[in-house]
Design a protein around this motif. Structure first.
Motif, PDB file in Angstrom:
ATOM      1  N   GLU A 142      13.772  -5.026  -3.571  1.00  0.00           N
ATOM      2  CA  GLU A 142      12.948  -4.167  -2.414  1.00  0.00           C
ATOM      3  C   GLU A 142      14.360  -3.852  -1.727  1.00  0.00           C
TER       4      GLU A 142
ATOM      5  N   VAL B  70       3.739   7.561  -7.994  1.00  0.00           N
ATOM      6  CA  VAL B  70       3.299   6.887  -7.854  1.00  0.00           C
ATOM      7  C   VAL B  70       2.098   5.568  -7.806  1.00  0.00           C
TER       8      VAL B  70
ATOM      9  N   PHE C 106      15.042  -0.614  -3.090  1.00  0.00           N
ATOM     10  CA  PHE C 106      14.293   0.354  -3.190  1.00  0.00           C
ATOM     11  C   PHE C 106      14.466   0.686  -2.111  1.00  0.00           C
TER      12      PHE C 106
ATOM     13  N   PHE D 163       7.278   4.918  -9.757  1.00  0.00           N
ATOM     14  CA  PHE D 163       7.442   4.028  -9.325  1.00  0.00           C
ATOM     15  C   PHE D 163       6.332   3.182  -9.331  1.00  0.00           C
ATOM     16  N   SER D 164       6.052   2.037 -10.047  1.00  0.00           N
ATOM     17  CA  SER D 164       5.036   0.817  -9.915  1.00  0.00           C
ATOM     18  C   SER D 164       5.063   0.053  -8.764  1.00  0.00           C
ATOM     19  N   THR D 165       3.916  -0.180  -7.740  1.00  0.00           N
ATOM     20  CA  THR D 165       3.305  -0.544  -7.119  1.00  0.00           C
ATOM     21  C   THR D 165       2.958  -2.143  -7.346  1.00  0.00           C
TER      22      THR D 165
ATOM     23  N   GLY E  27      10.189  -0.408 -10.418  1.00  0.00           N
ATOM     24  CA  GLY E  27       9.319  -0.424  -9.975  1.00  0.00           C
ATOM     25  C   GLY E  27       9.537  -2.159  -9.041  1.00  0.00           C
ATOM     26  N   ARG E  28       8.281  -2.786  -8.408  1.00  0.00           N
ATOM     27  CA  ARG E  28       8.207  -3.789  -7.830  1.00  0.00           C
ATOM     28  C   ARG E  28       7.727  -5.565  -9.143  1.00  0.00           C
TER      29      ARG E  28
ATOM     30  N   GLN F 143       0.782 -10.137  -6.050  1.00  0.00           N
ATOM     31  CA  GLN F 143       2.525  -9.890  -6.618  1.00  0.00           C
ATOM     32  C   GLN F 143       2.547 -11.730  -7.552  1.00  0.00           C
TER      33      GLN F 143
ATOM     34  N   SER G 162       4.050  -5.897 -10.956  1.00  0.00           N
ATOM     35  CA  SER G 162       3.734  -4.677 -10.861  1.00  0.00           C
ATOM     36  C   SER G 162       2.593  -4.031 -11.736  1.00  0.00           C
TER      37      SER G 162
ATOM     38  N   LYS H  93      10.809   4.797  -4.277  1.00  0.00           N
ATOM     39  CA  LYS H  93       9.284   4.726  -3.959  1.00  0.00           C
ATOM     40  C   LYS H  93       9.018   6.752  -3.887  1.00  0.00           C
TER      41      LYS H  93
END
Length: 337
Positions: A321, A336, A324, A288-290, A178-179, A296, A182, A330
């Protein structure tokens, strides 16, 4: 966190809708829990466990909401609904312990909370405060009508519930990609504590200088030492046995010791690129962690400072990104958060 009038009233009105037998005493109890979380610090874990499982074993499964939010930070997790969802009681007890480990709010915040809902207290607020700030039991009317059976849990932990719902007897590996900023590491740490899992950190596989060629960095997902992960970690993840791997410290730009991974039924792999396509379909549950972009950057600035935040914004985040998007990380995840 301080409450504004509208925030607390919103949660209270929802509780009244769900539980029409609520009385002024129950409003005070809700304000106390909304401010401090668990009713008190736990000094006797064994006793708390005994009480929890006596209650959990006795409660009948019910289609109640799994949890009811009572503030921005806390919720009440219903034991009957937890049981209905076939979730392990031990997991909920661990979530309760994690929440109760720290006193979260202040007396001043509780007073503001009570003030924001004083028209629901019908004078009971003054009676309560005359005895000093303390935890209170639900009213007899509420207990008779609602049969409350719950534990107060941090809202931060509820993001893990969709993961817990997917775990079964065959689950061996959970991978959280993930991001940046996040909450991957925070989620993984809590998840490991709740389910007793081992953990592996993708940050330990920072790409060494000798590998950081322009060709490698132009490769989507190339910003991780995936060859070493495949050699030192992948063969051990489903063994239930302890193992170790080398740690590359990016602050020193060199290898610095080894990480010992405990023997455990489940291993959680956390960090960016943990869903890298070169690893194959190794994880039983892919998470997936957002996070929203503005939040952010706020977190990165707070964590890394303005100078490093600029590097994240201009370099690391665009690389993530692109990875991803190209590999639909994702979209191909099971959960998620």
């Amino acid at each position: 966190m301080p409450f504004c009038n509208l925030t607390m009233r919103k949660y209270l009105l929802k509780q009244i809708e769900l539980h029409p037998s609520i009385r002024p005493r129950d409003v005070v109890k809700m304000c106390y829990q909304a401010t401090f979380g668990a009713e008190h610090l736990l000094f006797d874990t064994a006793k708390a466990r005994e009480m929890f499982f006596a209650e959990f074993d006795a409660v009948k499964p019910s289609a109640l909401p799994l949890f009811e939010q009572i503030s921005p930070d806390f919720c009440r997790v219903n034991l009957a609904a937890w049981k209905k969802n076939n979730l392990d009681g031990e997991w909920l007890f661990k979530m309760f312990l994690l929440t109760a480990a720290t006193r979260h709010g202040t007396d001043e915040e509780l007073l503001r909370c009570l003030e924001s809902v004083k028209d629901f207290l019908l004078g009971y607020g003054e009676e309560y405060l005359s005895g000093g700030i303390r935890a209170v039991h639900h009213s007899e009317e509420y207990r008779a009508a609602e049969c409350p059976s719950y534990r107060v849990v941090s809202m931060r932990l509820t993001r893990l519930i969709p993961i817990l719902q997917l775990i079964n007897s065959d689950t061996k590996v959970i991978a959280i990609d993930g991001r940046a900023a996040s909450g991957k590491s925070t989620a993984a740490k809590a998840l490991c504590e709740i389910i007793g899992a081992a953990d592996v950190h993708m940050d330990d596989f920072f790409l060494p200088p000798e590998c950081r060629t322009s060709e490698r960095l132009a490769e989507l997902g190339g910003n991780v030492h995936y060859e070493r992960f495949a050699k030192e970690v992948l063969p051990h993840l489903r063994s239930d046995s302890a193992f170790e791997y080398r740690v590359f410290d990016c602050s020193k730009m060199k290898f610095d010791g080894v990480r010992h991974v405990k023997a455990a039924k489940i291993c959680v792999v956390e960090g960016a690129y943990s869903h890298h396509k070169s690893f194959g379909d190794y994880a039983d549950i892919k998470v997936f962690s957002t996070v929203e972009n503005s939040e952010q950057m706020r977190r990165i600035i707070a964590r890394n400072g303005e100078k490093m935040a600029k590097m994240f914004e201009e370099k690391w985040i665009p690389m993530e990104e692109a990875y991803f998007e190209k590999f639909k990380i994702k979209e191909n995840s099971d959960v998620v958060i």
